[in-house]
Design an enzyme around this catalytic site. Sequence first.
Site, PDB file in Angstrom:
ATOM      1  N   LYS A  27     -11.307  -3.651  -3.392  1.00 29.10           N
ATOM      2  CA  LYS A  27     -12.357  -2.337  -3.548  1.00 29.10           C
ATOM      3  C   LYS A  27     -11.707  -1.366  -4.106  1.00 29.10           C
ATOM      4  O   LYS A  27     -12.546  -0.310  -4.669  1.00 29.10           O
ATOM      5  CB  LYS A  27     -12.681  -1.963  -1.911  1.00 29.10           C
ATOM      6  CG  LYS A  27     -13.448  -3.015  -1.371  1.00 29.10           C
ATOM      7  CD  LYS A  27     -13.641  -2.497   0.366  1.00 29.10           C
ATOM      8  CE  LYS A  27     -13.829  -3.687   1.250  1.00 29.10           C
ATOM      9  NZ  LYS A  27     -12.409  -3.894   2.059  1.00 29.10           N
ATOM     10  N   LYS A  29      -4.753  -9.094  -6.931  1.00 29.48           N
ATOM     11  CA  LYS A  29      -5.723  -9.161  -6.079  1.00 29.48           C
ATOM     12  C   LYS A  29      -7.143  -8.520  -6.778  1.00 29.48           C
ATOM     13  O   LYS A  29      -6.773  -7.474  -6.892  1.00 29.48           O
ATOM     14  CB  LYS A  29      -5.577  -8.775  -4.730  1.00 29.48           C
ATOM     15  CG  LYS A  29      -6.536  -9.456  -3.936  1.00 29.48           C
ATOM     16  CD  LYS A  29      -5.956  -8.943  -2.199  1.00 29.48           C
ATOM     17  CE  LYS A  29      -6.202  -7.471  -2.076  1.00 29.48           C
ATOM     18  NZ  LYS A  29      -5.976  -7.226  -0.660  1.00 29.48           N
ATOM     19  N   LYS A  68       0.821  -1.088   0.093  1.00 33.68           N
ATOM     20  CA  LYS A  68      -0.121   0.093   0.058  1.00 33.68           C
ATOM     21  C   LYS A  68       0.693   1.337   0.162  1.00 33.68           C
ATOM     22  O   LYS A  68       0.537   2.271  -0.631  1.00 33.68           O
ATOM     23  CB  LYS A  68      -0.864  -0.208   1.150  1.00 33.68           C
ATOM     24  CG  LYS A  68      -2.202  -0.859   1.080  1.00 33.68           C
ATOM     25  CD  LYS A  68      -3.153  -0.467   1.862  1.00 33.68           C
ATOM     26  CE  LYS A  68      -4.451  -1.444   1.543  1.00 33.68           C
ATOM     27  NZ  LYS A  68      -5.389  -1.258   2.729  1.00 33.68           N
TER      28      LYS A  68
HETATM   29  P1  TYM Z   1     -10.677  -6.367   3.718  1.00 35.81           P
HETATM   30  O1  TYM Z   1     -11.602  -4.995   4.076  1.00 35.81           O
HETATM   31  O2  TYM Z   1      -9.802  -5.788   2.986  1.00 35.81           O
HETATM   32  O3  TYM Z   1     -11.241  -7.605   3.098  1.00 35.81           O
HETATM   33  C1  TYM Z   1     -12.273  -8.073   4.136  1.00 35.81           C
HETATM   34  C2  TYM Z   1     -12.207  -9.673   3.813  1.00 35.81           C
HETATM   35  O4  TYM Z   1     -12.205 -10.098   2.579  1.00 35.81           O
HETATM   36  C3  TYM Z   1     -11.104 -10.778   2.145  1.00 35.81           C
HETATM   37  N1  TYM Z   1     -10.997 -10.432   0.702  1.00 35.81           N
HETATM   38  C4  TYM Z   1     -10.648 -11.238  -0.226  1.00 35.81           C
HETATM   39  N2  TYM Z   1     -10.490 -12.520  -0.402  1.00 35.81           N
HETATM   40  C5  TYM Z   1     -10.512 -13.233  -1.294  1.00 35.81           C
HETATM   41  N3  TYM Z   1     -10.153 -12.805  -2.540  1.00 35.81           N
HETATM   42  C6  TYM Z   1      -9.947 -11.138  -2.745  1.00 35.81           C
HETATM   43  N4  TYM Z   1      -9.778 -10.563  -3.677  1.00 35.81           N
HETATM   44  C7  TYM Z   1     -10.063 -10.546  -1.447  1.00 35.81           C
HETATM   45  N5  TYM Z   1     -10.261  -9.152  -1.088  1.00 35.81           N
HETATM   46  C8  TYM Z   1     -10.473  -9.163   0.262  1.00 35.81           C
HETATM   47  C9  TYM Z   1     -10.031 -10.315   3.197  1.00 35.81           C
HETATM   48  O5  TYM Z   1      -9.029 -11.432   3.212  1.00 35.81           O
HETATM   49  C10 TYM Z   1     -10.956 -10.192   4.259  1.00 35.81           C
HETATM   50  O6  TYM Z   1     -10.954 -11.558   4.977  1.00 35.81           O
HETATM   51  N6  TYM Z   1      -7.587  -6.024   7.788  1.00 35.81           N
HETATM   52  C11 TYM Z   1      -8.816  -6.598   7.129  1.00 35.81           C
HETATM   53  C12 TYM Z   1      -9.947  -6.216   8.078  1.00 35.81           C
HETATM   54  C13 TYM Z   1      -9.951  -6.641   9.492  1.00 35.81           C
HETATM   55  C14 TYM Z   1      -9.991  -7.942  10.183  1.00 35.81           C
HETATM   56  C15 TYM Z   1      -9.692  -7.678  11.626  1.00 35.81           C
HETATM   57  C16 TYM Z   1     -10.199  -9.105   9.651  1.00 35.81           C
HETATM   58  C17 TYM Z   1      -9.572  -5.550  10.427  1.00 35.81           C
HETATM   59  N7  TYM Z   1      -9.514  -6.083  11.660  1.00 35.81           N
HETATM   60  C18 TYM Z   1      -9.891  -8.627  12.480  1.00 35.81           C
HETATM   61  C19 TYM Z   1     -10.314  -9.956  10.620  1.00 35.81           C
HETATM   62  C20 TYM Z   1     -10.083  -9.972  12.024  1.00 35.81           C
HETATM   63  C21 TYM Z   1      -9.112  -6.027   5.740  1.00 35.81           C
HETATM   64  O7  TYM Z   1      -8.480  -4.893   5.244  1.00 35.81           O
HETATM   65  O8  TYM Z   1      -9.955  -6.947   5.153  1.00 35.81           O
END
Ligand code: TYM
Length: 332
Positions: free
Chosen positions: A198, A195, A112
């Site tokens: 969003k 990947k 990032k």
């Molecule tokens: P975030 O918001 O980027 O994504 C949320 C969840 O979706 C999954 N994900 C994907 N899985 C498969 N293929 C993809 N292209 C893809 N894009 C996103 C992510 O792996 C995630 O499970 N840091 C985390 C949010 C967070 C969190 C936590 C998660 C904050 N605290 C505590 C679990 C436990 C994040 O940025 O996810």
Amino acid sequence: APRVFSGIKPSGGLTLGNYLGAIKRFVEMQGGDFETIFCVMDLHAITVWQDPEELKRATREVAAGYLASGIDPEKSILFNQSRVAAHAELGWLFSCVARMGWMNRMTQFKEKAGKNAEKQSLGLYAYPSLMAADILAYHATHVPVGEDQKQHVELTRDIAAKFNHDYGTEFFPLTTPVIEGPAMRVMNLRDGTKKMSKSGESDMERINMIDDADAIAKKFKKARTDPAPLPESLDELKDRPEAKNLVDIYAGLSGVSAEQVIAEYGGAGWGQFKPALADLAVEKLAPISSEMARLMDDPAEIDRIMAKGAERARAIADPIVAKTSEIMGLIR
Ligand code: TYM
């Protein structure tokens, strides 16, 4: 008791990656052996700039995505992170346990920040220690995530282990990441080495959960692939990232393995496979997106659900953070 915690950042609209890598899995884990807690990670979203009004909208969209997909606020605790102060509080305590060197190894920060690390917020750098706090404020034992979050959950274990070691306690559990299924890393439709996210530049590179049938069909039709038909065996997909991605998406949506997709479609050309994939995606996503739209017409109701969830979340997290403070010698 085994307890699941997981969450999604409201840093834009939900994608098919979020659905297959996270939400669909959350729904599968609900109502089984686990107590389930699902959160909208608004404090994580603001580690990069968010327009305040858009942040509110996106927070409600993530909540609506959970609800429309089948997260039941009676069976699971559903809330937004900033409503429960325990996250920020424990996040600070953990930022005094985690080491700079651990943060420096986080690949997501490096991706990032790119060459502009100096210009990033301090929060983006500390992001993983807040994530550890999210998980450990509930003593969560299992965290279902997509492949990209594995390193962060492993860091959560490191923080728990160091805390336990430094203070001579067994207070924090070592949490297990749960990364199971064919579509734990959904790739960009225009570039199979990146990947699906969003915040990617072009809307054509991702499927949004709120896309209509026409948009879904068009995006899959235009998805980049090599010219060869689908192979007869999974092995042969290894060096074909775009083809592998579409097979994985099909598998994830239909709830079968990639092998089974190849067994059915091996030898088929894209002219056959892409429309089948688009139809499947529309069949699975259309009921969810129409329910999301209905829910988002009544933001006050979504806010009520999150407020109630936050109350239940506090009842678990506050005593854990109080005990953590006591272990560390903080007088309260
Ligand atoms: P975030 O918001 O980027 O994504 C949320 C969840 O979706 C999954 N994900 C994907 N899985 C498969 N293929 C993809 N292209 C893809 N894009 C996103 C992510 O792996 C995630 O499970 N840091 C985390 C949010 C967070 C969190 C936590 C998660 C904050 N605290 C505590 C679990 C436990 C994040 O940025 O996810």
